[in-house]
Design an enzyme around this catalytic site. Sequence first.
Site, PDB file in Angstrom:
ATOM      1  N   ASP A 126       0.870  -1.179   0.000  1.00  0.00           N
ATOM      2  CA  ASP A 126       0.000   0.000   0.000  1.00  0.00           C
ATOM      3  C   ASP A 126       0.906   1.226   0.000  1.00  0.00           C
ATOM      4  O   ASP A 126       2.128   1.094   0.043  1.00  0.00           O
ATOM      5  CB  ASP A 126      -0.910  -0.025   1.250  1.00  0.00           C
ATOM      6  N   HIS A 192      -3.012   3.285  -4.506  1.00  0.00           N
ATOM      7  CA  HIS A 192      -2.277   2.871  -3.295  1.00  0.00           C
ATOM      8  C   HIS A 192      -0.884   2.353  -3.646  1.00  0.00           C
ATOM      9  O   HIS A 192      -0.412   1.377  -3.061  1.00  0.00           O
ATOM     10  CB  HIS A 192      -3.076   1.811  -2.524  1.00  0.00           C
ATOM     11  N   GLU A 256     -10.033   3.157  -4.351  1.00  0.00           N
ATOM     12  CA  GLU A 256      -9.569   4.535  -4.148  1.00  0.00           C
ATOM     13  C   GLU A 256      -8.460   4.938  -5.122  1.00  0.00           C
ATOM     14  O   GLU A 256      -7.319   5.133  -4.725  1.00  0.00           O
ATOM     15  CB  GLU A 256      -9.077   4.699  -2.701  1.00  0.00           C
ATOM     16  N   TYR A 349     -15.312  -3.341   9.818  1.00  0.00           N
ATOM     17  CA  TYR A 349     -13.987  -2.709   9.782  1.00  0.00           C
ATOM     18  C   TYR A 349     -13.489  -2.626  11.229  1.00  0.00           C
ATOM     19  O   TYR A 349     -13.900  -1.772  11.996  1.00  0.00           O
ATOM     20  CB  TYR A 349     -14.050  -1.337   9.101  1.00  0.00           C
ATOM     21  N   TRP A 388      -7.339  -2.734   9.481  1.00  0.00           N
ATOM     22  CA  TRP A 388      -6.416  -1.756   8.881  1.00  0.00           C
ATOM     23  C   TRP A 388      -5.573  -1.188  10.009  1.00  0.00           C
ATOM     24  O   TRP A 388      -6.050  -1.051  11.145  1.00  0.00           O
ATOM     25  CB  TRP A 388      -7.212  -0.664   8.154  1.00  0.00           C
ATOM     26  N   THR A 389      -4.319  -0.837   9.683  1.00  0.00           N
ATOM     27  CA  THR A 389      -3.409  -0.566  10.802  1.00  0.00           C
ATOM     28  C   THR A 389      -2.819   0.848  10.842  1.00  0.00           C
ATOM     29  O   THR A 389      -1.766   1.053  11.421  1.00  0.00           O
ATOM     30  CB  THR A 389      -2.257  -1.599  10.800  1.00  0.00           C
ATOM     31  N   GLU A 390      -3.533   1.837  10.254  1.00  0.00           N
ATOM     32  CA  GLU A 390      -3.069   3.215  10.425  1.00  0.00           C
ATOM     33  C   GLU A 390      -2.826   3.522  11.896  1.00  0.00           C
ATOM     34  O   GLU A 390      -1.819   4.101  12.283  1.00  0.00           O
ATOM     35  CB  GLU A 390      -4.125   4.211   9.921  1.00  0.00           C
TER      36      GLU A 390
END
Length: 452
Positions: A126, A192, A256, A349, A388-390
């Site tokens: 990504d 991405h 996206e 999510y 998701w790991t933001e």
Amino acid sequence: MFSNLLPCPAHLKPLGGSRALAKHEPTLLNDPGLPAEGYRLSITADEATLAYSTDAGKFYGLQTLLQLRQTDGTVPLALIEDAPAFRWRGFMIDSSRHIQTVEEIKTFIDAASRFKLNVFHWHLCDDPGWRLEVERYPRLAEVAAYRDGWGFGNDNPERYGGCFTKAQIRDIIDFCAARHITVVPEFDIPGHSSALIHAYPHLSCTGDDVAVLKDACVSDNVLCPGKETTFDFCEGVLEEIIDLFPGQYIHIGGDEVPKDSWDACPLCQKRIADEGLADSEELQGYFTKRIAAFIKSHGKTPIGWNEVLNAGLDPDDVVVCKWHDDRSRCDDFANRGGKIIMEETKHVYLDYDYHRTPLQQTYRYNLLPDSLTAAGKQNVLGIEAPIWTEWVETFRRMCYMCFPRLLAAAELGWYGKAATDYPDFKARAEAQRSALAAIGVEMAPLSDWDPE
Ligand SMILES: [Zn+2]
């Protein structure tokens, strides 16, 4: 006595009482009449048998038996006839924004396998970093895998990153295979892609160098589908992915994708004219179809996020993950014969905090909405829950976010819908706490599951 069972079995008949199993029990029986992944577990006063038609069915029967074992070593007498409602019972780990160790990933997989989940979708690349060794393109591991500082609100200036070697990935694939879990690698293109463009700038429209992202933005730097070199690169990476991963499915992302650079790029505009496309949206459709065809020519099945449908694909082009379908194209796609996987943000999510997505919102996810026709419902492969790991820097945080909500996803995937009343489900989820802690997975405290 059955309060540890999760997911809930399709048919359970308690027989009353309990007993210890002898060393040779249960007797294993092959019964070709049982469905793939199904099993029949019979524990009476006289004998205990486990029947199945596949190794997966045997594995699931043994997981059920493990959950039935009481602290005193006895198991309740019961007849259980069980099989999953859906064949796709997935979890996704984002290793790009924050990376995990091999041991952490194995611990997570081990936990997931106890609840009969069977797909590990691995988000390996990504904007914030590339995590998959590709021999033909060494700069992916050397350059695209690192960013300048930890980022995502963490001001640690240390270089951040890392990349899984093929040997590590094979190790994880084997670990999954022993637990009847298929690994689905994701090569997220054409958006991405700023990490890989940092390593190979000629693959973008402008050829400019770009930094590996370290915030939660969607990068405008995407691959240029006007250039043949872009397809050469993607096919080269895919050939190694296809060699490495034995599973049937390859995820190609497609989510996206900002189109500004394509709108301004002479090569992209030439491609649009040459192919008789209407605009850059249709150019993504061209890109997706071409990559999907390459994957299918190798006998594999491509999967994309639901944006791949914006240009209108045929039902046999791709399988689609429905995550944020604001144009309502997934239902239509499924009703026309396309296969979809239910993965909607507001329910599954798992990076959303418990205030935004309480456990009961996950448990009440309807995988077969009325917007699907009877035929469309047949095309729902199942459910997948991504982490998701933001904002998930550590494994401890990852476990907090996923457990118990991943258990709700597991029950929906296996049983097909909420199996019992919500307080009962909650009690069965809480009953998993000590077994999970024993393998290094710490669940969120009960008081955090459904905030006021
Ligand atoms: Zn271009």
